[in-house]
Design a protein around this motif. Structure first.
Motif, PDB file in Angstrom:
ATOM      1  N   PRO A 111      79.400 111.656  26.303  1.00  0.00           N
ATOM      2  CA  PRO A 111      79.979 113.002  26.447  1.00  0.00           C
ATOM      3  C   PRO A 111      80.818 113.171  27.714  1.00  0.00           C
ATOM      4  O   PRO A 111      81.651 114.062  27.792  1.00  0.00           O
ATOM      5  CB  PRO A 111      78.754 113.914  26.475  1.00  0.00           C
ATOM      6  CG  PRO A 111      77.703 113.157  25.740  1.00  0.00           C
ATOM      7  CD  PRO A 111      77.954 111.716  26.071  1.00  0.00           C
ATOM      8  N   THR A 112      80.610 112.304  28.706  1.00  0.00           N
ATOM      9  CA  THR A 112      81.404 112.382  29.934  1.00  0.00           C
ATOM     10  C   THR A 112      82.635 111.480  29.864  1.00  0.00           C
ATOM     11  O   THR A 112      83.248 111.186  30.880  1.00  0.00           O
ATOM     12  CB  THR A 112      80.551 111.985  31.148  1.00  0.00           C
ATOM     13  OG1 THR A 112      80.052 110.663  30.950  1.00  0.00           O
ATOM     14  CG2 THR A 112      79.416 112.966  31.355  1.00  0.00           C
ATOM     15  N   ARG A 113      82.961 111.004  28.655  1.00  0.00           N
ATOM     16  CA  ARG A 113      84.134 110.173  28.371  1.00  0.00           C
ATOM     17  C   ARG A 113      84.070 108.777  28.997  1.00  0.00           C
ATOM     18  O   ARG A 113      85.093 108.137  29.191  1.00  0.00           O
ATOM     19  CB  ARG A 113      85.421 110.877  28.790  1.00  0.00           C
ATOM     20  CG  ARG A 113      85.671 112.136  28.029  1.00  0.00           C
ATOM     21  CD  ARG A 113      86.985 112.736  28.398  1.00  0.00           C
ATOM     22  NE  ARG A 113      87.174 113.990  27.660  1.00  0.00           N
ATOM     23  CZ  ARG A 113      88.009 114.909  28.007  1.00  0.00           C
ATOM     24  NH1 ARG A 113      88.768 114.752  29.064  1.00  0.00           N
ATOM     25  NH2 ARG A 113      88.119 116.005  27.299  1.00  0.00           N
ATOM     26  N   MET A 114      82.891 108.332  29.299  1.00  0.00           N
ATOM     27  CA  MET A 114      82.705 106.956  29.749  1.00  0.00           C
ATOM     28  C   MET A 114      82.463 106.102  28.510  1.00  0.00           C
ATOM     29  O   MET A 114      81.926 106.576  27.519  1.00  0.00           O
ATOM     30  CB  MET A 114      81.501 106.842  30.691  1.00  0.00           C
ATOM     31  CG  MET A 114      81.622 107.659  31.954  1.00  0.00           C
ATOM     32  SD  MET A 114      82.865 107.036  33.075  1.00  0.00           S
ATOM     33  CE  MET A 114      82.107 105.541  33.614  1.00  0.00           C
ATOM     34  N   THR A 115      82.871 104.848  28.561  1.00  0.00           N
ATOM     35  CA  THR A 115      82.667 103.960  27.417  1.00  0.00           C
ATOM     36  C   THR A 115      81.586 102.932  27.745  1.00  0.00           C
ATOM     37  O   THR A 115      81.351 102.606  28.911  1.00  0.00           O
ATOM     38  CB  THR A 115      83.962 103.234  27.039  1.00  0.00           C
ATOM     39  OG1 THR A 115      84.409 102.477  28.158  1.00  0.00           O
ATOM     40  CG2 THR A 115      85.030 104.207  26.594  1.00  0.00           C
ATOM     41  N   PHE A 116      80.952 102.430  26.707  1.00  0.00           N
ATOM     42  CA  PHE A 116      79.942 101.390  26.868  1.00  0.00           C
ATOM     43  C   PHE A 116      79.975 100.486  25.647  1.00  0.00           C
ATOM     44  O   PHE A 116      80.266 100.932  24.540  1.00  0.00           O
ATOM     45  CB  PHE A 116      78.544 101.984  27.078  1.00  0.00           C
ATOM     46  CG  PHE A 116      78.040 102.800  25.917  1.00  0.00           C
ATOM     47  CD1 PHE A 116      77.163 102.250  24.990  1.00  0.00           C
ATOM     48  CD2 PHE A 116      78.431 104.127  25.754  1.00  0.00           C
ATOM     49  CE1 PHE A 116      76.702 103.001  23.918  1.00  0.00           C
ATOM     50  CE2 PHE A 116      77.967 104.882  24.682  1.00  0.00           C
ATOM     51  CZ  PHE A 116      77.099 104.316  23.757  1.00  0.00           C
ATOM     52  N   SER A 117      79.713  99.222  25.854  1.00  0.00           N
ATOM     53  CA  SER A 117      79.674  98.264  24.749  1.00  0.00           C
ATOM     54  C   SER A 117      78.344  98.411  24.031  1.00  0.00           C
ATOM     55  O   SER A 117      77.290  98.378  24.649  1.00  0.00           O
ATOM     56  CB  SER A 117      79.828  96.835  25.265  1.00  0.00           C
ATOM     57  OG  SER A 117      81.111  96.643  25.782  1.00  0.00           O
ATOM     58  N   ILE A 118      78.418  98.553  22.719  1.00  0.00           N
ATOM     59  CA  ILE A 118      77.208  98.705  21.917  1.00  0.00           C
ATOM     60  C   ILE A 118      76.789  97.376  21.331  1.00  0.00           C
ATOM     61  O   ILE A 118      75.647  96.947  21.480  1.00  0.00           O
ATOM     62  CB  ILE A 118      77.431  99.711  20.769  1.00  0.00           C
ATOM     63  CG1 ILE A 118      77.771 101.071  21.336  1.00  0.00           C
ATOM     64  CG2 ILE A 118      76.218  99.771  19.871  1.00  0.00           C
ATOM     65  CD1 ILE A 118      78.253 102.045  20.290  1.00  0.00           C
ATOM     66  N   ALA A 119      77.703  96.729  20.649  1.00  0.00           N
ATOM     67  CA  ALA A 119      77.354  95.496  19.949  1.00  0.00           C
ATOM     68  C   ALA A 119      78.580  94.624  19.787  1.00  0.00           C
ATOM     69  O   ALA A 119      79.718  95.091  19.892  1.00  0.00           O
ATOM     70  CB  ALA A 119      76.765  95.826  18.583  1.00  0.00           C
ATOM     71  N   PHE A 120      78.297  93.358  19.503  1.00  0.00           N
ATOM     72  CA  PHE A 120      79.331  92.372  19.254  1.00  0.00           C
ATOM     73  C   PHE A 120      78.919  91.577  18.027  1.00  0.00           C
ATOM     74  O   PHE A 120      77.730  91.447  17.736  1.00  0.00           O
ATOM     75  CB  PHE A 120      79.471  91.411  20.436  1.00  0.00           C
ATOM     76  CG  PHE A 120      79.797  92.096  21.726  1.00  0.00           C
ATOM     77  CD1 PHE A 120      81.111  92.341  22.079  1.00  0.00           C
ATOM     78  CD2 PHE A 120      78.792  92.490  22.595  1.00  0.00           C
ATOM     79  CE1 PHE A 120      81.426  92.962  23.267  1.00  0.00           C
ATOM     80  CE2 PHE A 120      79.088  93.123  23.786  1.00  0.00           C
ATOM     81  CZ  PHE A 120      80.407  93.361  24.122  1.00  0.00           C
ATOM     82  N   ALA A 121      79.896  91.040  17.345  1.00  0.00           N
ATOM     83  CA  ALA A 121      79.594  90.186  16.197  1.00  0.00           C
ATOM     84  C   ALA A 121      80.664  89.116  16.077  1.00  0.00           C
ATOM     85  O   ALA A 121      81.855  89.416  16.143  1.00  0.00           O
ATOM     86  CB  ALA A 121      79.531  91.002  14.918  1.00  0.00           C
ATOM     87  N   TYR A 122      80.218  87.878  15.959  1.00  0.00           N
ATOM     88  CA  TYR A 122      81.113  86.809  15.571  1.00  0.00           C
ATOM     89  C   TYR A 122      81.066  86.745  14.060  1.00  0.00           C
ATOM     90  O   TYR A 122      79.992  86.618  13.474  1.00  0.00           O
ATOM     91  CB  TYR A 122      80.674  85.462  16.149  1.00  0.00           C
ATOM     92  CG  TYR A 122      81.102  85.231  17.572  1.00  0.00           C
ATOM     93  CD1 TYR A 122      82.439  85.324  17.937  1.00  0.00           C
ATOM     94  CD2 TYR A 122      80.182  84.902  18.555  1.00  0.00           C
ATOM     95  CE1 TYR A 122      82.842  85.112  19.238  1.00  0.00           C
ATOM     96  CE2 TYR A 122      80.577  84.679  19.862  1.00  0.00           C
ATOM     97  CZ  TYR A 122      81.908  84.787  20.198  1.00  0.00           C
ATOM     98  OH  TYR A 122      82.307  84.568  21.480  1.00  0.00           O
ATOM     99  N   LEU A 123      82.218  86.849  13.433  1.00  0.00           N
ATOM    100  CA  LEU A 123      82.294  86.860  11.974  1.00  0.00           C
ATOM    101  C   LEU A 123      83.135  85.687  11.492  1.00  0.00           C
ATOM    102  O   LEU A 123      84.163  85.364  12.096  1.00  0.00           O
ATOM    103  CB  LEU A 123      82.908  88.169  11.481  1.00  0.00           C
ATOM    104  CG  LEU A 123      82.220  89.450  11.942  1.00  0.00           C
ATOM    105  CD1 LEU A 123      83.009  90.661  11.492  1.00  0.00           C
ATOM    106  CD2 LEU A 123      80.796  89.510  11.423  1.00  0.00           C
ATOM    107  N   GLU A 124      82.701  85.118  10.399  1.00  0.00           N
ATOM    108  CA  GLU A 124      83.406  83.985   9.817  1.00  0.00           C
ATOM    109  C   GLU A 124      84.844  84.367   9.458  1.00  0.00           C
ATOM    110  O   GLU A 124      85.747  83.549   9.511  1.00  0.00           O
ATOM    111  CB  GLU A 124      82.664  83.500   8.582  1.00  0.00           C
ATOM    112  CG  GLU A 124      83.248  82.273   7.953  1.00  0.00           C
ATOM    113  CD  GLU A 124      82.448  81.829   6.755  1.00  0.00           C
ATOM    114  OE1 GLU A 124      82.257  80.619   6.613  1.00  0.00           O
ATOM    115  OE2 GLU A 124      82.015  82.682   5.968  1.00  0.00           O
ATOM    116  N   GLY A 125      85.049  85.595   9.131  1.00  0.00           N
ATOM    117  CA  GLY A 125      86.382  86.080   8.811  1.00  0.00           C
ATOM    118  C   GLY A 125      86.358  87.594   8.719  1.00  0.00           C
ATOM    119  O   GLY A 125      85.299  88.209   8.750  1.00  0.00           O
TER     120      GLY A 125
END
Length: 163
Positions: A111-125
């Protein structure tokens, strides 16, 4: 992590007659990483570290020895996701790594307009079934069904837009 060029500069400052080259420093770093990893492959080491650091992760195998898709998220990111679930940014890169896997990055906005990384995924395609898996895993991070997200922003990625 100290950059190799800084290591070389420090060695030259302490010993002007040193014949150490940048290649030797890269070789020493590689040997050190390999000694830590032991007989594990890079993927086995990654999976071990994800378990060791208690990341939430899922993977799908192509056959017995090949990882097809890998999704991971830090437990603190999951807590933030469940408290700040209004706007999410989802983007995937082209196959730019040595394994030719796409990297899906999910970012949240507080809500304070800060960003944060939630998740990552390596995908075959960037195929529909790979994206579906990643989005299902993302959805499973929410503690309550009524806490599902409001807005997802993407860069007109057609496989994401179909979901």
């Amino acid at each position: 992590m100290v950059k190799p060029r800084n290591i070389l500069l420090t060695l030259k400052e302490h010993n002007a007659n040193s014949y150490t080259t940048i290649k030797q420093i890269y070789n020493a770093k590689h040997a050190y990483r390999s000694s830590i990893r032991g007989s594990n492959t890079e993927m086995q080491q990654l999976m071990m570290l994800l378990d060791q650091d208690q990341y939430i992760h899922w993977h799908r195998m192509k056959d017995d020895n090949v990882v097809r898709d890998l999704f991971w998220s830090h437990p603190d990111a999951v807590k933030l996701t469940n408290s700040c679930n209004l706007v999410f940014l989802i983007d995937s890169t082209c196959k730019t790594n040595r394994y030719k896997l796409s990297l899906l990055n999910i970012v949240g906005v507080t809500p304070t307009r800060m960003t944060f990384s939630i998740a990552f995924a390596y995908l075959e395609g960037e195929h529909l079934n790979n994206i579906v898996l990643a989005l299902q895993r993302f959805q499973s991070l929410f503690m309550r069904v009524d806490a599902l997200l409001g807005v997802i922003v993407t860069d007109r990625d057609l496989s994401l837009m179909k979901q």
